[in-house]
Enzyme design. Structure first.
Site, mmCIF file in Angstrom:
data_model
loop_
_atom_site.group_PDB
_atom_site.id
_atom_site.type_symbol
_atom_site.label_atom_id
_atom_site.label_comp_id
_atom_site.label_asym_id
_atom_site.label_seq_id
_atom_site.Cartn_x
_atom_site.Cartn_y
_atom_site.Cartn_z
ATOM 1 N N ASN A 22 1.105 -5.972 2.826
ATOM 2 C CA ASN A 22 -0.073 -5.126 2.920
ATOM 3 C C ASN A 22 -1.286 -5.870 2.367
ATOM 4 O OD1 ASN A 22 -2.116 -3.193 2.038
ATOM 5 N ND2 ASN A 22 -0.629 -1.579 2.478
ATOM 6 N N ALA A 23 -2.260 -6.149 3.232
ATOM 7 C CA ALA A 23 -3.432 -6.927 2.827
ATOM 8 C C ALA A 23 -4.260 -6.197 1.775
ATOM 9 C CB ALA A 23 -4.302 -7.236 4.043
ATOM 10 N N GLY A 24 -4.359 -4.864 1.875
ATOM 11 C CA GLY A 24 -5.123 -4.105 0.899
ATOM 12 C C GLY A 24 -4.501 -4.171 -0.484
ATOM 13 N N ASP A 84 -7.009 6.822 -0.228
ATOM 14 C CA ASP A 84 -8.091 6.858 -1.220
ATOM 15 C C ASP A 84 -9.246 7.801 -0.852
ATOM 16 O OD1 ASP A 84 -6.697 5.097 -2.768
ATOM 17 O OD2 ASP A 84 -8.035 3.389 -2.455
ATOM 18 N N LYS A 91 -12.050 1.650 -10.333
ATOM 19 C CA LYS A 91 -10.755 2.174 -9.891
ATOM 20 C C LYS A 91 -9.572 1.412 -10.468
ATOM 21 C CE LYS A 91 -7.873 2.678 -5.832
ATOM 22 N NZ LYS A 91 -7.662 2.192 -4.466
ATOM 23 N N ASP A 116 5.770 0.141 -5.520
ATOM 24 C CA ASP A 116 6.013 1.242 -4.594
ATOM 25 C C ASP A 116 5.188 2.410 -5.083
ATOM 26 O OD1 ASP A 116 7.558 1.905 -2.131
ATOM 27 O OD2 ASP A 116 8.093 3.630 -3.349
ATOM 28 N N SER A 117 4.338 2.896 -4.226
ATOM 29 C CA SER A 117 3.406 3.934 -4.643
ATOM 30 C C SER A 117 3.253 4.962 -3.552
ATOM 31 C CB SER A 117 2.042 3.320 -4.985
ATOM 32 O OG SER A 117 1.530 2.586 -3.885
ATOM 33 N N HIS A 145 -3.513 4.814 -10.437
ATOM 34 C CA HIS A 145 -2.097 4.772 -10.784
ATOM 35 C C HIS A 145 -1.603 3.344 -10.925
ATOM 36 C CE1 HIS A 145 -2.860 4.639 -6.542
ATOM 37 N NE2 HIS A 145 -1.614 4.376 -6.220
ATOM 38 N N ARG A 146 -2.060 2.479 -10.013
ATOM 39 C CA ARG A 146 -1.622 1.086 -10.041
ATOM 40 C C ARG A 146 -2.180 0.362 -11.264
ATOM 41 N NH1 ARG A 146 -2.754 0.187 -5.128
ATOM 42 N NH2 ARG A 146 -0.704 0.852 -4.434
#
Length: 222
Positions: free
Chosen positions: A19-21, A171, A191, A78-79, A203-204
């Site tokens: 995942n690039a993001g 988001d 963020k 994992d989110s 959260h991350r």
């Protein structure tokens, strides 16, 4: 007692993602630490099937698959978004709710619409009825099978229509507690940034702060 895995400046860390993001967020978070960060996607590693029913199980699957394939310490995230009014869904299936776009990636506009439709179907109209949380679980895994788990959570309210074009995923429909803007409207430094004594809202970022304290000794290793 949990295993201890430590990293120092110059060490290679494989981020178990395609995942690039997510890779962009972790590059920003890890920038101060001088690690050689490379993603599973960049290494051409296969994506394991995420068969777990919890965030911890899926983080473990991804981290250990990447560590074994690369022969290197790997970090997996994992989110997902859990919404109270719809029984904690989409939860571990957050990405699946987004489906696939015409270009082969996830279409998160579809996912956000599905969440909103589910909320409308149960009459969740007021902010108090639209509570939810982003959850993140990090698994740091060694090729020899050792692992350490770090967890973080951000609580807030689901809004509609989506607002903002920053961040990624869900988001734009998540407004964290204490703010009147969504994660999609929020600059990345607010963020998910990290600095000594300062933890980002996401959260991350909160899971990452625990990872820093444990695996990176609370700061930059020289």
């Amino acid at each position: 007692m949990a295993d201890k895995l430590t990293l120092r400046r110059g060490d290679r860390l494989v981020l178990a993602t395609h995942n690039a993001g997510k890779l962009a967020e972790f590059k920003e978070l890890l920038a101060p630490f001088g690690l050689d960060l490379v993603s599973a996607g960049q290494l051409g590693l296969p994506e394991p099937e995420e068969t777990g029913t919890t965030f911890i199980e899926n983080a473990r699957i991804k981290a250990h698959a990447a560590a074994a394939a690369a022969g290197n310490i790997a970090l997996a995230d994992d989110s997902g978004l859990s919404v109270n009014a719809i029984g904690g869904k989409p939860g571990v299936y957050t990405a699946d709710w987004a489906g696939s776009s015409a270009h082969g990636g996830r279409d998160y506009m579809v996912g956000m619409r599905r969440v909103e439709d589910a909320l409308q179907a149960v009459g969740a109209i007021t902010p108090g009825d639209r509570r939810g949380a982003f959850n993140a679980t990090l698994c740091l895994a060694h090729p020899d099978g050792r692992e350490v788990i770090y967890e973080g959570k951000a609580e807030g309210t689901l809004v509609w229509p989506p607002r903002g074009d920053k961040g990624f995923g869900f988001d734009p429909v998540f407004m964290p507690d204490g703010y009147d803007i969504t994660f999609g409207e929020m600059p990345s430094e607010a963020k998910h940034s990290w600095a000594p004594g300062k933890v980002g809202l996401s959260h991350r970022a909160r899971a990452f702060a625990k990872f820093v304290d444990d695996a990176l000794g609370g700061g930059v290793e020289h």
